[in-house]
Design a protein around this motif. Structure first.
Motif, short mmCIF file in Angstrom:
data_model
loop_
_atom_site.label_atom_id
_atom_site.label_comp_id
_atom_site.label_asym_id
_atom_site.label_seq_id
_atom_site.Cartn_x
_atom_site.Cartn_y
_atom_site.Cartn_z
N ILE A 1 45.25 14.64 41.42
CA ILE A 1 45.00 14.38 40.00
C ILE A 1 43.49 14.44 39.79
O ILE A 1 42.72 14.24 40.72
CB ILE A 1 45.53 13.00 39.53
N TYR B 1 40.40 12.71 38.67
CA TYR B 1 39.94 11.35 38.37
C TYR B 1 38.43 11.37 38.24
O TYR B 1 37.72 11.64 39.22
CB TYR B 1 40.37 10.38 39.49
N GLN C 1 36.78 14.30 39.79
CA GLN C 1 37.02 14.59 41.21
C GLN C 1 38.52 14.82 41.40
O GLN C 1 39.34 14.07 40.87
CB GLN C 1 36.54 13.38 42.04
N ILE D 1 41.59 14.24 43.34
CA ILE D 1 41.98 13.27 44.36
C ILE D 1 43.48 13.30 44.56
O ILE D 1 44.26 13.23 43.60
CB ILE D 1 41.53 11.84 43.97
N VAL D 2 43.91 13.39 45.83
CA VAL D 2 45.32 13.32 46.17
C VAL D 2 45.69 11.84 46.27
O VAL D 2 45.11 11.10 47.07
CB VAL D 2 45.58 14.03 47.52
N PRO D 3 46.65 11.37 45.43
CA PRO D 3 46.99 9.94 45.44
C PRO D 3 47.27 9.40 46.85
O PRO D 3 46.78 8.33 47.21
CB PRO D 3 48.24 9.88 44.55
N PHE E 1 44.13 8.78 48.67
CA PHE E 1 43.44 7.58 48.17
C PHE E 1 44.12 6.33 48.71
O PHE E 1 43.47 5.38 49.14
CB PHE E 1 43.43 7.57 46.64
#
Lengths: 399, 399
Positions: A272, A274, A277, A279-281, A284
């Motif tokens: 997504i 964010y 940036q 970012i792969v959930p 994270f």
């Protein structure tokens, strides 16, 4: 001289490197490289009198790998990095004339799916180059495959039914944590189940098939059918297997946490945006969850992983159960890591030893069951993973 | 002319702005401003023939707010942004001579704790400036406080026991979603409970006190004692209250999700460093979860929020239950938003109307129960939140 490059500096690498240092007659020239050099320095620094070198490397970067390996000239590269990086490392091995060993097969980063085809394609290239690639030399895959090879060699004329059973009855006393890289762990568990029966693969909904199994020294634990990579090569190398399955235990709380992690979208591997940036959930989440390397200290209980088989010997049907139990505290006391890292790191070291001793040196790309299991089985008993066998006991599985 | 600046463009703001447009005789000159101007344009663009202006504003930035308000010169600022931003907006109001209305009291970003003290400190400044600040004019706080004021005016000589009961019996058919900003929602629920009894505040472990309550047209629902901000001003303005509590319904699945979110560290408001960026896990989770504004379409069921009281009238004890039920689909059909946004946005619009009509114009900082409830109560019935009352029924609470 046997020069070894270890790539990776997580829990498994820590165990493998410490065990190499305990076998320094064989592992006398080792370099440890990972994305963060400080992690390598920390591992090597924690081993008394250890002269192993360290380096920084981005294992996604084939050019950087090639450069490092051209300079260091390892005879063998032990890949304990992420499964995404198997191919870049194999490419660099071919370019620089190094043999290769890993513990988990390649999967693309953007798709939670593992299979050997990607790596089996390298068979000709490794053979022509006179280099050995040993695939999947952890516990499962790895020891479970060698257990099967051992049974095929000494116990059965024909293995017909194989159930690999993996129980972690440990308690890390955290509300929730995964035992190895949470990203890889959650990717593995949330995908569909798969097993082999009568010549074909049967897909199941994730965690939909489960039964209670009794584990030695542990007792009954609910066990779930998962797809696991060693089945892919085992049913190919032992075509008499009519049914091959893999089972792993999970507690209800673990599954509840896993369900919620999926419900809230944190298991997603789709990035997504964010604050600008990508970012792969799931990545994270990995950064937020406890580091599996930090679980060791308060981890009690033990693991029990083995193979339950049914087959024929001299025309008669027999069952055979071969397993190892590993206590988390024993693993921690010896290496500072919990049992899940230990049971993967020790076989990786033994596999490297087999190669360096010439026992498992054979140009091509191989799964571990394609080598002679006996010297490896003997080392398991010496290196902290003793195995036990039960002939004609109740393996809890009908045909 | 009555010039109004609305800050915010979420679900509540969408409802408030649409309802303002339906009362365009009063709201004839409105500007909508938020961090993302496109969101404001989208809301205004969705209202047929609407001439409301839009602007970009960072509500954390007092200077930018002051500049915007100096140019637009609103008579009233309706703050439907985040509770973190109450003070910067109040400061800008004082600097530019605008009155103020909000729906949720200030809380510091780095500490999940709300109380009125921060905003009550502005009383003298607003009074000296001849400006009105109306605090907490949503449903709860807001309508629940006005219900209490109404009961104090018309039903009781002395309110002794007050239980505010908030039930959402809706179903959005998602595995998990929060009904308003998930960050604010989770901060609210995970903090300790607090209630007023015999002149002092009593703290409880989060969600540790609960009981089954029956809600009109809904039936029994497990209800949990929470701290909720309107209690703080109500027990001060109605010192006869011996016990004041707030209850909210949660389903078991919602609580399980909430527990796991905390277990895995995703409810944390302490930033972690992720690839060089400081990220608050709870804010990242918000970005992953469904947007509460998108829940409306498939949301069925209804909310029921009200006040259950026990007290004295002419020396005799009576009970009184006053409540509103709101169907999510009705709210969605009228405004495109679900009931939780609707029940907050409509009272904000009515509060602004009360101010613009001069009924609730009084220099200083006020909680809504300090104004005459009657004209507001009359508007509730006209604007889509009709209320019902039960005198001397079973309020399910003993003394």
């Amino acid at each position: 001289m046997s020069r070894v490059l270890v790539i990776g500096a997580g829990g498994v690498a820590t165990v493998a490197i410490k065990k190499m240092a305990m076998n320094s007659d064989i592992f006398n020239d080792v370099m440890v490289a990972s994305r963060t050099k400080e992690k390598c320095d920390k591992i090597v620094g924690s081993i008394k009198g250890c002269n192993y070198k360290t380096a920084q490397i981005d294992a996604d970067d084939e050019e950087a790998l090639t450069k490092l390996m051209s300079e260091y000239k390892p005879e063998l590269v032990v890949n304990l990095a992420l499964p995404y990086q198997d191919l870049t490392i194999m490419n660099a091995c071919l370019r620089t004339g190094a043999s290769y060993l890993d513990t988990a097969n390649y999967e693309p980063r953007d798709r939670a799916h593992f299979e050997y085809s990607y790596q089996w394609k390298y068979k000709d290239s490794f053979e022509k180059a006179g280099l050995t690639a040993i695939l999947g030399c952890g516990f499962d895959p790895g020891v479970t495959s060698i257990f099967t090879a051992y049974a095929a060699k000494h116990v059965f004329d024909e293995i017909q039914y194989l159930d690999i059973v993996d129980c972690n009855a440990g308690n890390h006393h955290k509300a929730f944590a995964t035992n190895f890289n949470p990203e890889i762990n959650i990717r593995e568990i949330t995908q569909k189940g798969l097993y082999w029966e009568n010549g074909k693969w049967i897909e199941t909904e994730p965690l939909s098939i489960h039964k209670t199994l009794n584990y030695p020294n542990i007792g009954p634990k609910e066990s779930y059918l998962l797809h696991h990579e060693e089945l892919e090569s085992l049913v190919k190398n032992y075509p008499t297997i009519k049914r091959g399955r893999f089972w792993m235990t999970f507690g209800q709380e673990y599954l509840t946490h896993l369900r919620v992690i999926q419900d809230i979208g944190m298991a997603s591997i789709v990035p997504i945006n964010y604050n600008g940036q990508e970012i792969v959930p799931l990545q994270f989440l990995k950064a937020v969850l406890p580091n599996p390397q930090d679980l060791g200290k308060n981890y009690d209980g033990e693991t029990s992983i083995g193979c339950r088989m049914r087959g024929l010997k001299d025309g008669k049907e027999h069952t055979y159960y071969i397993y190892n139990n590993c206590k988390h505290q024993d693993a921690y006391n010896e290496t500072g890591m919990q049992g899940v890292s230990y049971t993967t790191g020790v076989p990786a070291m033994i596999g490297a030893m087999m190669y360096l001793l010439g026992t498992w040196k054979r140009p091509g790309v191989w799964n571990v069951e394609e080598f002679d299991p006996d010297p490896f089985m003997s080392q398991l008993n010496k290196q902290g993973l003793p195995w036990h066998e039960i002939l004609d006991g109740d393996i809890e599985f009908e045909k």
